[in-house]
Motif scaffolding. Sequence first.
Motif, PDB file in Angstrom:
ATOM      1  N   THR A 201       0.933  -1.078   0.075  1.00 47.54           N
ATOM      2  CA  THR A 201       0.004   0.113   0.083  1.00 47.54           C
ATOM      3  C   THR A 201       0.588   1.118  -0.221  1.00 47.54           C
ATOM      4  O   THR A 201       1.888   1.287   0.903  1.00 47.54           O
ATOM      5  N   LYS A 202       0.846   2.013  -1.125  1.00 47.90           N
ATOM      6  CA  LYS A 202       1.557   3.413  -0.967  1.00 47.90           C
ATOM      7  C   LYS A 202       0.558   4.683  -1.257  1.00 47.90           C
ATOM      8  O   LYS A 202      -0.303   4.422  -1.753  1.00 47.90           O
ATOM      9  N   SER A 222       4.970   9.181  -0.791  1.00 48.87           N
ATOM     10  CA  SER A 222       5.053   9.839   0.435  1.00 48.87           C
ATOM     11  C   SER A 222       5.800   8.959   1.385  1.00 48.87           C
ATOM     12  O   SER A 222       6.176   7.873   1.045  1.00 48.87           O
ATOM     13  N   SER A 223       6.555   9.663   2.137  1.00 54.94           N
ATOM     14  CA  SER A 223       7.582   9.381   3.217  1.00 54.94           C
ATOM     15  C   SER A 223       6.725   7.786   3.829  1.00 54.94           C
ATOM     16  O   SER A 223       5.786   7.682   4.265  1.00 54.94           O
ATOM     17  N   HIS A 224       7.752   6.963   3.840  1.00 57.94           N
ATOM     18  CA  HIS A 224       7.204   5.448   4.643  1.00 57.94           C
ATOM     19  C   HIS A 224       8.584   4.885   4.984  1.00 57.94           C
ATOM     20  O   HIS A 224       9.653   5.123   4.405  1.00 57.94           O
ATOM     21  N   SER A 227      10.546  -0.935   1.883  1.00 49.88           N
ATOM     22  CA  SER A 227      10.224  -2.425   1.924  1.00 49.88           C
ATOM     23  C   SER A 227      11.351  -3.113   2.887  1.00 49.88           C
ATOM     24  O   SER A 227      12.228  -3.221   2.681  1.00 49.88           O
ATOM     25  N   ALA A 228      10.372  -3.982   3.820  1.00 49.89           N
ATOM     26  CA  ALA A 228      11.127  -4.651   4.703  1.00 49.89           C
ATOM     27  C   ALA A 228      12.090  -5.810   4.277  1.00 49.89           C
ATOM     28  O   ALA A 228      13.044  -6.472   4.776  1.00 49.89           O
ATOM     29  N   THR A 363      -4.284   6.764  -2.543  1.00 46.19           N
ATOM     30  CA  THR A 363      -3.603   5.558  -2.112  1.00 46.19           C
ATOM     31  C   THR A 363      -3.617   4.501  -3.295  1.00 46.19           C
ATOM     32  O   THR A 363      -4.697   4.201  -3.550  1.00 46.19           O
ATOM     33  N   LEU A 364      -2.527   3.761  -3.423  1.00 47.95           N
ATOM     34  CA  LEU A 364      -2.657   2.796  -4.415  1.00 47.95           C
ATOM     35  C   LEU A 364      -2.134   1.179  -3.658  1.00 47.95           C
ATOM     36  O   LEU A 364      -1.375   1.326  -2.581  1.00 47.95           O
TER      37      LEU A 364
END
Length: 368
Positions: A201-202, A222-224, A227-228, A363-364
Amino acid sequence: MSELVRVAEVSGPPTELIFGDWYPAMRVGELREKKTAKAMLLGVPLLVGRKNDGKLFAMRDLCPHRGIPLSAGWFDGETVTCKYHGWRFEPCSGQCREIPSLTSHETLDPTKIFAGAFPCEERDGYAWVFLPEAGMGRVVGELPAVPEVPKFSARFRTAHLTAELPCNVDHGIIGLMDPAHGPFVHQAWWWRSRASIHEKTKHFEPIEDRENGGRNAGFRMSSHAPSANSAPYKLLGVYGEPITTTIDFVLPNRRYETIRAGEKWFASLTTVTPVTASTCRIDVCAVWNVFYWVPFVTPIATFFGARFVRQDQQTMIEQAEGLRFNPGLMLIDDADKPAKWYFALKQARLKGTGEHPLSGPVTLHWRS
Ligand code: FES
Ligand SMILES: [Fe+2]
């Protein structure tokens, strides 16, 4: 550090190009004293060089007299002399300084004659050239800022990569912002494998650039927390600081990525530049202060980056084979949504409507 992989032969169909902006023509490190180099931007042949006083220039590589490339002539560090009849030009302005055939019987003033010359500035080791709209004549007045990789401390390391792509700039750009190809094109132990595909989800928001009529409009992922499942990002995590990243796309062709964790940062500017209407070149310039004291980090980073870029390049070479047959293409939701925004932004800029495809945050969701 740079590796130019040349591609030729097959290229796909052309596209419309955005003039009136800055594009990177070449690495300035390739320029030699009193020597010029040839480059091509948006189908315009260029003669690039550095004068004795350090100033860069980018002339249209065509003599205004009879059209022979100026690159066939001579450069002495001050002026460019045409090989055919010896007209001599000041290369930053393009102004003609001498026409050897003139006698005292003639009134022609050589200084009223100009060869094509474009604004040319150095940033991050690239010669950036401003290509005006067709028919705009000589560039006068204030120009938009020259693009640059953002930097967040005095000391940092730099690496850059280049690859030519046999497809038009649109395919280069949407390939760059395409999230769904990662697990297939970039399969590698240090990045991610197909098995690691999972739903993402981005969050996106518009970049309006209102004060400039939307000329460098785009969108921001946006800032996030990144990917773990990607090893390079895990590496950054050793500092125990929260990691924030932003990825901005802005017209006409720029992708800025910034990763910050406390004092540590990594930033890159990737551009996909039209060489001609049907071919393009990808340039990645990365700058960071993470591990900047450790030797070999630059070659290692360049090695991994080069593999990454080569995988994209190889895929686009194969894609170009298919594009030659002008197939119909699809853009699906949500994974191709950023590509749809790009096409809408490009049309808005070409038509000057100032419209933006995003009216607010979006949100995509996709799996990659
Ligand atoms: S063609 Fe260049 S001087 Fe004549
Ligand atoms: Fe890629």
